[in-house]
Enzyme design. Structure first.
Site, PDB file in Angstrom:
ATOM      1  N   TYR A 111      -4.652  16.148   4.138  1.00 41.13           N
ATOM      2  CA  TYR A 111      -5.099  14.779   3.875  1.00 41.13           C
ATOM      3  C   TYR A 111      -5.762  14.778   2.501  1.00 41.13           C
ATOM      4  CZ  TYR A 111      -6.924  10.116   4.858  1.00 41.13           C
ATOM      5  OH  TYR A 111      -7.219   8.779   4.796  1.00 41.13           O
ATOM      6  N   LYS A 183      -1.174  10.070   8.158  1.00 38.37           N
ATOM      7  CA  LYS A 183      -2.044   9.422   9.136  1.00 38.37           C
ATOM      8  C   LYS A 183      -1.500   9.607  10.549  1.00 38.37           C
ATOM      9  CE  LYS A 183      -5.214   7.189   6.566  1.00 38.37           C
ATOM     10  NZ  LYS A 183      -6.632   6.952   6.820  1.00 38.37           N
ATOM     11  N   GLU A 254      -2.066   0.290   6.514  1.00 40.71           N
ATOM     12  CA  GLU A 254      -2.618   1.363   5.687  1.00 40.71           C
ATOM     13  C   GLU A 254      -2.280   1.158   4.219  1.00 40.71           C
ATOM     14  OE1 GLU A 254      -4.743   4.647   4.743  1.00 40.71           O
ATOM     15  OE2 GLU A 254      -4.538   3.891   6.788  1.00 40.71           O
ATOM     16  N   ASP A 255      -3.293   1.175   3.367  1.00 41.94           N
ATOM     17  CA  ASP A 255      -3.146   1.197   1.905  1.00 41.94           C
ATOM     18  C   ASP A 255      -2.305   0.051   1.340  1.00 41.94           C
ATOM     19  OD1 ASP A 255      -4.816   3.323   1.702  1.00 41.94           O
ATOM     20  OD2 ASP A 255      -3.274   4.846   1.447  1.00 41.94           O
ATOM     21  N   ASP A 278      -8.264   0.668   5.979  1.00 47.62           N
ATOM     22  CA  ASP A 278      -9.019   0.606   4.728  1.00 47.62           C
ATOM     23  C   ASP A 278     -10.154  -0.407   4.800  1.00 47.62           C
ATOM     24  OD1 ASP A 278      -7.090   2.349   3.183  1.00 47.62           O
ATOM     25  OD2 ASP A 278      -5.779   0.734   3.833  1.00 47.62           O
ATOM     26  N   ALA A 311     -15.421  -3.648  -5.459  1.00 45.20           N
ATOM     27  CA  ALA A 311     -15.289  -4.696  -4.441  1.00 45.20           C
ATOM     28  C   ALA A 311     -13.831  -5.005  -4.136  1.00 45.20           C
ATOM     29  CB  ALA A 311     -16.020  -5.961  -4.897  1.00 45.20           C
ATOM     30  N   ALA A 314     -11.565  -1.664   0.177  1.00 45.65           N
ATOM     31  CA  ALA A 314     -12.547  -0.815   0.854  1.00 45.65           C
ATOM     32  C   ALA A 314     -13.956  -1.386   0.708  1.00 45.65           C
ATOM     33  CB  ALA A 314     -12.488   0.599   0.300  1.00 45.65           C
ATOM     34  N   ASN A 423     -11.745   8.215  -3.638  1.00 48.08           N
ATOM     35  CA  ASN A 423     -10.822   9.344  -3.533  1.00 48.08           C
ATOM     36  C   ASN A 423      -9.765   9.254  -4.621  1.00 48.08           C
ATOM     37  OD1 ASN A 423     -11.745  10.806  -1.227  1.00 48.08           O
ATOM     38  ND2 ASN A 423     -11.043   9.127   0.062  1.00 48.08           N
ATOM     39  N   ASN A 463     -15.286  10.259   6.062  1.00 43.65           N
ATOM     40  CA  ASN A 463     -13.842  10.241   6.196  1.00 43.65           C
ATOM     41  C   ASN A 463     -13.425   9.306   7.323  1.00 43.65           C
ATOM     42  OD1 ASN A 463     -11.058  10.988   6.636  1.00 43.65           O
ATOM     43  ND2 ASN A 463     -11.501  12.852   5.481  1.00 43.65           N
TER      44      ASN A 463
END
Length: 576
Positions: A111, A183, A254-255, A278, A311, A314, A423, A463
């Site tokens: 990951y 994931k 996701e993302d 997220d 901002a 996340a 990250n 995490n």
């Protein structure tokens, strides 16, 4: 020997014998059934494997030792990641058992931060497809593509990404399948979701990453990222297909990029069981660390002041989770905005920025008149004015938490709470060493990637894996119709209760990833019990089971349904 229907279904139970209609070389090429040298003498004879394998009979423990020796002989984290992915598509059980036995060592390889590098290199490292690719230019193939994964009884969990904002490295186009697959693996490793009951999905809608578009080896659609009505129609078709084919499945966003993540979640969260990791996952784990820190220093949440630097998806997700948690403490939504300040590229977000603010940012915009005469583009000046207890970084701006900023924080609060969460590691706003040095060792720290202890002090890793596997598993087991704010709040409280800092003032604000399976089981239990309380759980009507209402009893029930990486007996069947 028994017969089985024409359309053979992958074995999806977690206990008992596994039906297998394959034999010989074909069997060895299927990671679900392949055991390599781990096949017993009887299995080798029954499944026509004699001659395909060396004669030595080995245990799973023997195989793990060999695989670990191979892993250790490899130089470089990316090469180690590639080795593990290769093992995964050879022998599923061995892959997960190796990770389980060496979890803390290998977590950062499978990951963040190494997986980010692997995704950047996805097209160049490509060997074998894994997951479901859906092409915006050919929506007519969507039902066909997804239905190949099984029936509504076969699939529990779907992870989907369009690849626009991946792990701090931005738009990766078709590389989105890498984050969905990673994931999915963590869902199995952490929460015991059966590996064959999860579908990793990439929505290939193009990319705005010119480097990828210019790369002759790039495997995705070679055009700019599609937006607007065509994009929305494609996502709508995907959602409707999921609801029709897999009505019991939980959908994990996701993302997705800032323009889409929030609005898609808001639009669909009442229509099916879904959540955005997220937004809600990041928010929940950050809120849990914040709650543990507040308890450690005796800070009343009614008094807390928080600056969030960055901002985007996340950052606003964290802000929303703080807002929602404050509501459980008797603080109104409107009042909660007075506890949170958001800082982004223009500086402090203020109302005069108007329509340049996203819908998620607007509620947090500060009144301009209160900031007259202050340089709102300077984080240092914002810190001087707000005097925050907590500074949270989601900016991907390295070294943004400078020495002057950190020393200013330490002037105004006894124990500053500093969470650089960006990250991968190279994008952290500050390192733990810097934070502790510039606050004279007073700061309470949690980071977005793993760091070594500093002067013997463990650094909490903020995490998402602490929460999303448990949220997913709890939603699966409860068959919840939606993922409610109350379910997320229950996750926050349960995770915060597990912080080592409760028992040791020098302990970390979050538990150790080494205990992730137990943590995920407890998180899943909190989710199941809250879903039952909220009335969104359908497990008792759909599955005809009675779920224990006490925590320990429910925890045992959850653990009984978690898949384990071990070789179970094989039963020969024939396809009729």
């Amino acid at each position: 020997m028994t017969s089985t229907p024409n359309r053979f279904r992958v074995p999806l139970s977690v206990k008992g014998a596994i039906d297998c209609p394959y034999e010989g070389k074909e069997m060895l090429n299927l990671p679900t059934f392949n055991r390599g040298t781990g096949f017993t003498k009887a299995e080798r004879e029954e499944f026509n494997l004699v001659g395909w394998l060396p004669p030595s009979l080995q245990t799973l423990d023997d195989q793990v030792d060999r695989a670990y020796d191979q892993y250790q002989s490899i130089d470089g984290n990316l090469a180690k990641n590639t080795f593990l992915m290769s093992l995964k598509v050879q022998n599923e059980v061995l892959y997960y058992r190796l990770l389980e036995d060496h979890l803390k060592e290998m977590f950062s390889i499978i990951y963040t931060p190494t997986e980010a590098e692997a995704i950047e290199q996805y097209s160049r490292l490509f060997r074998r497809p894994e997951g479901c690719f859906l092409d915006i230019n050919h929506p007519e193939y969507m039902v066909r593509s997804l239905s190949q994964w099984g029936t509504e009884e076969d699939i529990d969990y779907i992870i989907v990404s369009d690849g626009e904002e991946i792990l701090g490295i931005g738009d990766q186009g078709a590389g989105a399948i890498g984050i969905s697959s990673a994931k999915a693996a963590l869902m199995t490793l952490c929460a015991g979701v059966h590996p064959n009951r999860v579908i990793p999905v990439a929505l290939d809608v193009g990319t705005d990453n010119q480097h990828l578009l210019n790369d002759k080896l790039y495997l995705g659609n070679r055009h700019a990222r599609v937006r607007g009505e065509k994009y929305d129609d494609f996502v709508e078709q995907f959602i409707n297909t999921v609801k029709r084919l897999f009505p019991r499945a939980v959908l994990h966003f996701e993302d997705f990029g800032l323009p889409n993540a929030r609005r898609l979640l808001d639009h669909y969260r009442s229509k099916l069981s879904c959540f955005n990791d997220d937004i809600q996952g990041t928010g929940a784990v950050t809120m849990a660390a914040l709650l543990a820190a507040a308890k450690l220093i005796g800070l009343n949440m009614h008094d807390i002041r928080i600056v969030i630097f960055g901002a985007g998806t996340a950052g606003t997700g964290i802000a929303d989770q703080i807002r929602d948690f404050l509501a459980t403490q008797g603080i109104s939504e409107q009042e909660s905005y007075n506890h949170i300040w958001l800082v982004d590229k223009p500086g402090l977000l203020v109302k005069s920025l108007g329509d340049t603010l996203t819908p998620a940012q607007k509620p947090y915009a500060a009144s301009d008149e209160r900031w007259t005469g202050v340089d709102t583009s300077s984080l240092l000046e914002i810190i001087k004015r707000v005097k925050p207890h907590a500074l949270i970084g989601c900016s991907t701006k390295p070294k943004a938490f400078s020495e002057p900023v950190l020393r200013e924080m330490a002037k105004h609060v006894e124990r500053p709470i500093v969470f650089p969460l960006s990250n991968p590691t190279r994008l952290h706003e500050a390192t733990p060493e810097e934070i502790l040095e510039f606050t004279d060792g007073k700061a309470l720290v949690a980071t977005g990637s793993p760091f070594d202890p500093v002067n013997g002090k463990e650094i909490a890793e903020n995490n998402n894996c602490f929460v999303y596997p448990g949220i997913g598993m709890g939603s699966i087991l409860s068959r919840s119709s939606t993922v409610t704010d109350n379910m997320i709040a229950a996750v926050v409280k349960e995770l915060a209760s597990l912080a080592p800092s409760h028992d040791d003032p020098d302990g970390a604000l979050l538990p150790d990833v080494e205990n992730i399976r137990e943590i995920s089981a407890r998180i899943a239990t909190a989710v199941v019990l809250q879903a039952l309380k909220d009335g969104t759980a359908r497990v008792e009507s759909l599955e005809h089971v009675q779920v224990p209402r006490d925590f320990d009893g429910c925890l045992d029930w959850v653990k009984e349904q978690m898949w384990l990486p071990k070789y179970r007996p094989l039963r020969k069947v024939f396809i009729s």
